[in-house]
Design a protein around this motif. Sequence first.
Motif, PDB file in Angstrom:
ATOM      1  N   CYS A 110      11.396   7.661 105.209  1.00  0.00           N
ATOM      2  CA  CYS A 110      11.685   8.086 106.602  1.00  0.00           C
ATOM      3  C   CYS A 110      10.929   9.362 106.936  1.00  0.00           C
ATOM      4  N   THR A 111      10.553  10.119 105.882  1.00  0.00           N
ATOM      5  CA  THR A 111       9.939  11.433 106.139  1.00  0.00           C
ATOM      6  C   THR A 111       8.412  11.372 106.150  1.00  0.00           C
ATOM      7  N   VAL A 112       7.849  10.166 105.907  1.00  0.00           N
ATOM      8  CA  VAL A 112       6.374  10.095 105.900  1.00  0.00           C
ATOM      9  C   VAL A 112       5.904   9.259 107.084  1.00  0.00           C
ATOM     10  N   ASP A 113       4.719   9.596 107.625  1.00  0.00           N
ATOM     11  CA  ASP A 113       4.191   8.853 108.784  1.00  0.00           C
ATOM     12  C   ASP A 113       3.877   7.406 108.404  1.00  0.00           C
ATOM     13  N   GLY A 114       4.051   6.526 109.390  1.00  0.00           N
ATOM     14  CA  GLY A 114       3.659   5.140 109.171  1.00  0.00           C
ATOM     15  C   GLY A 114       4.857   4.219 108.968  1.00  0.00           C
ATOM     16  N   THR A 115       4.555   2.933 108.951  1.00  0.00           N
ATOM     17  CA  THR A 115       5.602   1.912 108.820  1.00  0.00           C
ATOM     18  C   THR A 115       5.660   1.410 107.379  1.00  0.00           C
ATOM     19  N   SER A 116       6.826   1.510 106.788  1.00  0.00           N
ATOM     20  CA  SER A 116       7.034   1.022 105.416  1.00  0.00           C
ATOM     21  C   SER A 116       8.019  -0.139 105.445  1.00  0.00           C
ATOM     22  N   ILE A 117       7.835  -1.080 104.544  1.00  0.00           N
ATOM     23  CA  ILE A 117       8.733  -2.239 104.475  1.00  0.00           C
ATOM     24  C   ILE A 117       9.352  -2.322 103.081  1.00  0.00           C
ATOM     25  N   ILE A 118      10.679  -2.455 103.077  1.00  0.00           N
ATOM     26  CA  ILE A 118      11.389  -2.617 101.812  1.00  0.00           C
ATOM     27  C   ILE A 118      11.948  -4.035 101.744  1.00  0.00           C
ATOM     28  N   ASN A 119      11.742  -4.683 100.610  1.00  0.00           N
ATOM     29  CA  ASN A 119      12.309  -6.014 100.370  1.00  0.00           C
ATOM     30  C   ASN A 119      13.302  -5.891  99.219  1.00  0.00           C
ATOM     31  N   GLU A 120      14.597  -5.977  99.558  1.00  0.00           N
ATOM     32  CA  GLU A 120      15.665  -5.838  98.556  1.00  0.00           C
ATOM     33  C   GLU A 120      15.949  -7.224  97.987  1.00  0.00           C
ATOM     34  N   SER A 121      15.309  -7.538  96.854  1.00  0.00           N
ATOM     35  CA  SER A 121      15.386  -8.921  96.353  1.00  0.00           C
ATOM     36  C   SER A 121      16.551  -9.136  95.391  1.00  0.00           C
ATOM     37  N   VAL A 122      17.265  -8.062  95.024  1.00  0.00           N
ATOM     38  CA  VAL A 122      18.331  -8.209  94.022  1.00  0.00           C
ATOM     39  C   VAL A 122      19.690  -8.428  94.675  1.00  0.00           C
ATOM     40  N   TRP A 123      20.014  -7.611  95.687  1.00  0.00           N
ATOM     41  CA  TRP A 123      21.328  -7.698  96.334  1.00  0.00           C
ATOM     42  C   TRP A 123      21.172  -8.242  97.748  1.00  0.00           C
ATOM     43  N   ASP A 124      22.193  -8.925  98.223  1.00  0.00           N
ATOM     44  CA  ASP A 124      22.053  -9.536  99.559  1.00  0.00           C
ATOM     45  C   ASP A 124      22.514  -8.617 100.684  1.00  0.00           C
ATOM     46  N   ASN A 125      23.058  -7.452 100.359  1.00  0.00           N
ATOM     47  CA  ASN A 125      23.451  -6.568 101.458  1.00  0.00           C
ATOM     48  C   ASN A 125      23.491  -5.117 100.979  1.00  0.00           C
ATOM     49  N   ARG A 126      22.324  -4.563 100.713  1.00  0.00           N
ATOM     50  CA  ARG A 126      22.275  -3.200 100.166  1.00  0.00           C
ATOM     51  C   ARG A 126      21.673  -2.226 101.176  1.00  0.00           C
ATOM     52  N   TYR A 127      21.955  -2.466 102.456  1.00  0.00           N
ATOM     53  CA  TYR A 127      21.424  -1.587 103.513  1.00  0.00           C
ATOM     54  C   TYR A 127      22.520  -0.927 104.333  1.00  0.00           C
ATOM     55  N   GLN A 128      23.746  -0.839 103.777  1.00  0.00           N
ATOM     56  CA  GLN A 128      24.828  -0.258 104.578  1.00  0.00           C
ATOM     57  C   GLN A 128      24.562   1.216 104.887  1.00  0.00           C
ATOM     58  N   GLY A 161      17.808  -9.209 107.402  1.00  0.00           N
ATOM     59  CA  GLY A 161      18.109  -9.888 106.135  1.00  0.00           C
ATOM     60  C   GLY A 161      17.873  -8.945 104.967  1.00  0.00           C
ATOM     61  N   ARG A 162      16.971  -9.312 104.083  1.00  0.00           N
ATOM     62  CA  ARG A 162      16.722  -8.486 102.907  1.00  0.00           C
ATOM     63  C   ARG A 162      15.583  -7.488 103.142  1.00  0.00           C
ATOM     64  N   LEU A 163      15.053  -7.493 104.384  1.00  0.00           N
ATOM     65  CA  LEU A 163      13.946  -6.586 104.704  1.00  0.00           C
ATOM     66  C   LEU A 163      14.443  -5.409 105.526  1.00  0.00           C
ATOM     67  N   ALA A 164      13.916  -4.222 105.212  1.00  0.00           N
ATOM     68  CA  ALA A 164      14.160  -3.033 106.042  1.00  0.00           C
ATOM     69  C   ALA A 164      12.790  -2.524 106.481  1.00  0.00           C
ATOM     70  N   ILE A 165      12.614  -2.369 107.787  1.00  0.00           N
ATOM     71  CA  ILE A 165      11.343  -1.860 108.330  1.00  0.00           C
ATOM     72  C   ILE A 165      11.568  -0.415 108.765  1.00  0.00           C
ATOM     73  N   ILE A 166      10.867   0.496 108.116  1.00  0.00           N
ATOM     74  CA  ILE A 166      11.065   1.941 108.341  1.00  0.00           C
ATOM     75  C   ILE A 166       9.903   2.502 109.148  1.00  0.00           C
ATOM     76  N   GLU A 167      10.210   3.023 110.334  1.00  0.00           N
ATOM     77  CA  GLU A 167       9.192   3.734 111.140  1.00  0.00           C
ATOM     78  C   GLU A 167       9.319   5.217 110.769  1.00  0.00           C
ATOM     79  N   GLY A 168       8.461   5.653 109.870  1.00  0.00           N
ATOM     80  CA  GLY A 168       8.612   7.005 109.342  1.00  0.00           C
ATOM     81  C   GLY A 168       8.033   8.069 110.256  1.00  0.00           C
ATOM     82  N   GLY A 169       8.149   9.328 109.805  1.00  0.00           N
ATOM     83  CA  GLY A 169       7.492  10.441 110.480  1.00  0.00           C
ATOM     84  C   GLY A 169       8.392  11.247 111.386  1.00  0.00           C
ATOM     85  N   SER A 170       9.554  10.684 111.762  1.00  0.00           N
ATOM     86  CA  SER A 170      10.432  11.487 112.641  1.00  0.00           C
ATOM     87  C   SER A 170      11.226  12.467 111.778  1.00  0.00           C
ATOM     88  N   LYS A 171      11.442  13.663 112.291  1.00  0.00           N
ATOM     89  CA  LYS A 171      12.196  14.671 111.536  1.00  0.00           C
ATOM     90  C   LYS A 171      13.669  14.278 111.519  1.00  0.00           C
TER      91      LYS A 171
END
Length: 435
Positions: free
Chosen positions: A322-340, A356-366
């Motif tokens: 979240c603290t770095v510029d750019g878009t990062s994608i996380i694929n949580e392949s082990v657990w089905d709901n680990r983004y609470q 679903g199991r993907l989290a799309i992070i738009e980084g760079g905002s303080k």
Amino acid sequence: MCATLEKYVINGGNVLDGEVSISGAKNAAVAIIPAVILCDEPCRIENIPNISDVSLIGRILQEMGAEVKRIDKSTLYINPTKINSCSATSDLVRGMRASYYLLGALLGRCHQAKVCLPGGCNFGARPIDLHLKGFAALGARHELVNGAIIDVKSDGKLQGNHIYLDFASVGATINIMLAAVKAEGQTVIENAAKEPHIVDLANFLNSMGAQIRGAGTDTIKIRGVDFLHGVTYSIIPDQIEAGTYMCAAAATRGRVLVNNVTPKHLESITAKLREIGCEIKEFDEAVLVDATVRPLNRCNIKTMPHPGFPTDCQPQFATLLCTVDGTSIINESVWDNRYQYVSELTLMGAHISVEGRLAIIEGGSKLTAAPVKATDLRAGAAMVIAGLCADGVTEISSIQYIERGYENIIEKLNALGADIKKVYYDHTTDSSLRA
Ligand code: EPZ
């Protein structure tokens, strides 16, 4: 009548700098302590982290009749010869996930076990079908009693067998290993989990006289033995605690020497930190994380069983991204709901969307301070990292989750230059009582 609760209060914006020493591995300790049930003599376990999960499993063994004494802040003496029960059905058992290791250990000791269904962090379904499949292959049948207690038993000694795990489950690998150590003949576990704590448990059992080969590979072979002698054993450093401090150092753009680690256990985390621009130097038992050299950039992560990127560092790394510029994608392949934790990070100004199991992070905002809560153990660690980075004063509630797995986190972070304290407050009026 006030309900006193605890929260962390973090004055954010400080750069972490200095040295931190990593404690013993939680997920090794909560497997090795129940494993002592299989032993025929007392044991001393060293480098045990002083965390609530360890205290809880120790109290459960005491309820079963074992003598459990803390010799010093990181050493336990456990005498299992006085255990007089094959059941663990008190409320304590529901308090943690790892209590299900009592099933395998008691099966190995007395060919039967009655254990409450486990508790633990809530991030989706946490079935134990693979554990039960393994027990059945060894000759133990189970039933669920009142929807709350697993009752598993065999007619006499368990019989070694060839078991193929549908998923490289850490818990199932450990539980089957525990049940097989004193079974008749040989047991083979295919598609076994390879986490460092699996190897640590196998090393512990072998030091007592077990015959386990292949831990750390896809195939583990266990030849049953009749007797296990007492030992003194030191637990490995905590891979995930180390990864958490490495992420914290990078997120605050600091420079931290993480001591008392096994660098090989951290390879996937080190690789990702290097990929985003950190300088990482590896020593025999330490890693130096330097995030002061260049601006950090985005990356993608897919969590995988070891040696892949550990799911238990996913929330912490997401906060860093979240603290770095750019878009990062996380694929949580082990657990089905680990983004609470995402909803909590969003309160602090993070821009993350979950599909679903993907989290799309738009980084760079303080990130900015806000009152947030720990939704589970590693999510709580992520909130701490977010508070360290955020402008202003962040308050984190439900910190009991965090203290399940992080020994002396306040002292360790303040020694690195953070400004964090634990505050007791009256839950009914939410007024802070004292630091
Ligand atoms: C252990 O949980 C750890 N807990 C978890 O760490 C960790 O996230 C996990 O391993 C993966 O590394 C302890 O060691 C106490 P799994 P465990 O069996 O054993 C599915 C932490 O933060 N599965 O490897 O429960 C399951 O649903 C904690 O320290 C089945 O389908 O994990 C999941 O999708 C959180 N059937 C996947 O496998 C089963 O019988 C991984 O589970 C067992 C598991």
